[in-house]
Design a protein around this motif. Structure first.
Motif, short mmCIF file in Angstrom:
data_model
loop_
_atom_site.label_atom_id
_atom_site.label_comp_id
_atom_site.label_asym_id
_atom_site.label_seq_id
_atom_site.Cartn_x
_atom_site.Cartn_y
_atom_site.Cartn_z
N LEU A 4 19.80 12.26 5.34
CA LEU A 4 20.18 10.88 5.59
C LEU A 4 18.94 10.13 6.04
CD1 LEU A 4 23.01 12.27 5.70
CD2 LEU A 4 23.63 10.58 7.41
N LYS A 5 18.67 9.02 5.40
CA LYS A 5 17.49 8.25 5.77
C LYS A 5 17.92 6.86 6.26
CE LYS A 5 14.23 5.07 4.96
NZ LYS A 5 14.27 3.67 4.51
N PHE A 6 17.34 6.45 7.38
CA PHE A 6 17.64 5.12 7.91
C PHE A 6 16.39 4.28 7.95
CE2 PHE A 6 21.10 7.73 9.17
CZ PHE A 6 22.21 6.90 9.08
N ARG A 185 3.68 1.36 1.89
CA ARG A 185 4.70 0.54 2.55
C ARG A 185 6.08 0.81 1.96
NH1 ARG A 185 3.50 -3.39 6.09
NH2 ARG A 185 5.55 -2.74 6.79
N GLY A 186 7.03 0.97 2.85
CA GLY A 186 8.38 1.28 2.40
C GLY A 186 8.54 2.75 2.07
N GLY A 187 7.53 3.56 2.44
CA GLY A 187 7.47 4.95 1.99
C GLY A 187 8.49 5.91 2.58
N SER A 188 9.25 5.47 3.57
CA SER A 188 10.22 6.40 4.17
C SER A 188 11.30 6.84 3.19
CB SER A 188 10.89 5.76 5.38
OG SER A 188 9.95 5.55 6.39
N ASP A 189 11.66 5.96 2.26
CA ASP A 189 12.64 6.35 1.24
C ASP A 189 12.09 7.55 0.46
OD1 ASP A 189 14.02 4.09 1.94
OD2 ASP A 189 13.59 2.97 0.10
N TYR A 190 10.83 7.44 0.13
CA TYR A 190 10.16 8.49 -0.63
C TYR A 190 10.15 9.79 0.18
CZ TYR A 190 6.30 10.36 -3.60
OH TYR A 190 5.52 11.09 -4.44
MG MG Z 1 12.19 0.50 3.75
#
Ligand code: MG
Ligand code: ASP
Length: 722
Positions: A4-6, A185-190
């Motif tokens: 699960l990613k937040f 940037r935004g790399g947490s999804d990855y």
């Molecule tokens: Mg993000």
């Protein structure tokens, strides 16, 4: 294993973190979990600014601001010794930040957020382990070394078999020389997708602040709606061309590992969001979304329209051009098509307008609202209902702009619930592999997960299920029922149920409880032929009795008893056919009819003259059939008498204005003799007739088939869509 990613806005402050904690605790109860988290919102931007700050005093002040923000979260989430330990740990990290090389500052945000969450879960009694993504996620020459990363993750998770929850910072990694770096940037999804692939997870959920991938950026197009299902490929195209909800590199690891992932809304956890998969439940040629990217350097914006397996590209290009022209927008050059996407270059000043125009053209006219449905009862009617939902989905979407999605199903033994939907053709199999429905478990599950606007369908014969209707209404869930029992309860209970529905913004529909799918109740409730109240209602609405009475010809073909047996064998009667013969089932229907007309009728108000004398009703069923056979001569005699008079007899339920009666209406159920002038005379088989009399106009006669599972299912669908 599940991941699960937040995102940052999901962990922006203590209140939001608490929502995350609830979602994760529920997930941990289901399976082992890896929680991947972004930095609290705005933190990464602040850290980038910090890295660029040359003035030491200003730098110290900026660090202090961030430190306060995280302290505030710790204050709210922890108490006593735990709070002190948390603060000490954070302060240690902030000291490291102050001393860190300029380029490393940006990597601290995820450390702060995940250390807080990790400790919090440990305090909640979950066996938790923090994973250092910097050691697990490795890059080489600026790209992720997938093989090594997966091995690292697999080993780390395997080394702690008793751990229920792993908490890992998103975004950060380390490079070939062991130096900390980021995934962009935004790399947490990855990061989350890498963890899912590495740990061989079966579930990947990306929790954000919008309900999944939408047909357009909702900030640009308020009419945008969330996309329930999409392919990896189309999701990737949207992400690459401006959809900020998903970081494009995320798709590849999930796709290669065959992990379908969902994008969900932390602030509306019941919303199913978007499921990204290899086999999305969409039709070929369906449009998915429109997005845009500004290229400031080139002085232009590129608007991108994405679909699944789009054929007939030329016509789409024509449609785009025509829609833009009508809005006075001049594209810069041709509309180009590439696979399942179309690209339109426009001036940045009209970028938003162009997105709006294309969205209106391709999505708004045919926007389909999804109605989430849970079905209790998988007998003949439930089975047919599921089949019909599948069969008529396209027709309903085209004609009504709505689609029914089955999210759960139960019979008396088992149930299955899946917020992504249970495909009608898989319903049977899913139900067989479902969970035990004992102890009302299905309703419990519905209550805990029903999305907004959900409809619960009761097509059971259950005598108790209505006990839980009020709870469902309080959960904002509407009810469609074909089960007459809840409507025939004492009036106060009936009225309380209706009030409960109203107060909770839910609806309560039961049109199939009288006359199956015939529009009887809706005509009465809406005063279809009278504005001044109803004079009388007369109804011949017992399919069972109609079948026997119209089929009986004085024993020339079959005896009365034989006909009744056959009706019972064909499932036309209640379990004990005497419930029909005695008028009990008709009584329920009359109560419903009267109450729909605004008359608070009770069972005691109704005078019932059963078809047969009392001694037929208080004996075992087989003895009853013997008595019935012995009674045959009386049936024959009556039939002869009717024939001679040119009459027929019908079992009629009636409600008639009568100032002397308790409620101003007299209610009766009895055999009546009718001649050819009556609409009741002309029915055959299981046909129903209801006549509604008003003072000022000719009676309204509603006549048609009153029986059949197909019609029952049709009527239920009508109620769901109404
Ligand atoms: Mg993000
Ligand atoms: N915190 C990082 C960023 O703002 C990573 C992320 O949120 O996905 O870019």
């Amino acid at each position: 294993m599940q991941v699960l990613k937040f995102g940052g806005s999901s962990v922006a402050d203590a209140t939001r973190m608490s929502q995350v904690i609830d979602i994760v605790l529920a997930a941990v109860a289901r399976d082992r979990t890896i929680l991947v988290c972004s930095a609290v919102s705005g933190c990464t931007d602040a850290l980038i600014a910090l890295g660029a700050e040359t003035d030491p005093e200003r730098k110290a002040a900026q660090i202090e601001t961030l430190r306060r923000r995280h302290h505030a979260i710790a204050q709210r989430l922890f108490t006593g010794a735990e709070r002190r330990e948390m603060v000490t740990e954070l302060d240690g990290l902030f000291e490291e930040l102050a001393a860190a090389p300029v380029g490393d500052c940006v990597t601290f945000g995820e450390l702060f957020s995940t250390r807080i969450l990790s400790r919090k879960f440990a305090c909640e009694g979950v066996s938790t382990q923090w994973l250092d993504s910097r050691r697990l996620v490795r890059t080489l020459g600026g790209i992720v070394a997938e093989k090594q990363t997966y091995e690292n993750i697999f080993a780390a998770v395997g080394a702690a078999p008793d751990c229920r929850l792993f908490v890992a910072p998103g975004f950060i990694a380390s490079d070939g020389s062991g130096r900390v770096t980021t995934l962009g940037r935004g790399g947490s999804d990855y990061s989350a997708a890498l963890f899912a692939a590495g740990a061989k997870a079966s579930v990947l959920e990306i929790w954000t602040d919008v309900p999944g991938i939408m047909t357009a950026n909702p900030k640009v197009v308020p009419a945008a709606v969330s996309i329930p299902d999409i392919s990896y490929k189309a999701a990737l195209t949207l992400a690459e061309n401006g959809a900020k909800v998903l970081y494009a590199p995320t798709v590849k690891p999930a796709m290669e590992a065959g992990i379908a992932f969902s994008i969900r809304n932390t602030f509306d956890p019941r919303h199913p969001g978007t499921l990204v998969s290899g086999r999305p439940a969409v039709k070929e040629g369906e449009w998915m979304g429109v997005t845009s990217l500004t290229h400031a350097d080139r002085g232009e914006s590129v608007v991108c329209l994405v679909g699944e397996a789009i054929a007939g590209r030329a016509s789409a290009a024509g449609r785009i051009r025509a829609a833009l022209a009508e809005a006075g927008i001049q594209p810069l050059g041709d509309v180009t098509g590439e696979g399942d996407a179309f690209f339109i270059r426009v001036r940045p000043t009209v970028e938003r307008a162009a997105v709006g125009v294309i969205h209106r053209e391709f999505f708004e006219a045919r926007a389909v609202t999804v109605i989430p449905v849970f079905i209790a009862g998988y007998g003949a009617v439930g089975h047919e209902l599921v089949r019909l939902v599948g069969l008529s989905a396209e027709r309903i979407a085209a004609r009504r702009g709505r689609s029914i999605r089955i999210l759960g199903l139960s019979n008396s033994r088992r149930f299955t619930v899946d917020l992504r939907g249970v495909a009608p053709e898989e319903a049977e199999r899913r139900l067989e592999g479902g969970e035990s429905a004992a102890g009302g478990a299905f309703i419990d599950a519905v209550l805990s997960c029903a999305p907004r606007g959900a409809v619960f369908v009761d097509c059971t014969n259950d005598e108790q299920l209505h006990d839980r209707y009020a709870e469902l209404f309080r959960g904002g869930i509407s009810i469609v029922t074909s089960n007459r029992r809840s409507l025939a309860l004492p009036y106060v209970q009936y009225a309380a149920l209706k009030a409960e529905a109203r107060q909770n913004g839910a609806f309560f529909r039961y049109d199939t409880t009288v006359g199956n799918s015939l529009p009887i109740l809706e005509s009465i409730a809406s005063d279809a032929n009278c504005s001044d109240g109803i004079e009388a209602i007369e109804a011949v609405v017992s399919c069972t009795l109609n079948y026997i009475i119209t089929g009986y010809d004085g024993a020339r073909r079959d005896s009365f008893a034989k006909l009744l047996r056959r009706a019972q064998d064909e499932g036309l009667t209640e379990r004990d056919p005497r419930t029909d013969l005695g008028g009990q089932d008709v009584l329920r229907k009359l109560l419903i009819l009267a109450r729909e007309a605004g008359v608070p009728l009770e069972a005691e108000d109704v005078e019932i003259v059963p078809m047969l004398p009392p001694e037929f009703f208080d004996c075992p069923l087989e003895e009853f059939y013997r008595k019935l056979a012995a009674y045959e001569p009386q049936f024959v005699a009556r039939e002869a008498e009717l024939d001679a008079a040119g009459q027929r007899q019908r079992f009629v339920a009636s409600l008639r204005r009568d100032p002397a009666a308790r409620l101003g209406y007299r209610a009766e159920i009895k055999m009546q003799r009718v001649g050819p002038e009556s609409p009741f005379y002309w029915i055959s088989g299981t046909e129903n007739v209801t006549v509604v009399h008003s003072e000022y106009s000719a009676p309204l006669v509603i006549k048609g088939a009153g029986e059949g599972v197909r019609l029952a299912a049709t009527g239920i669908i009508k109620d769901i869509l109404m």
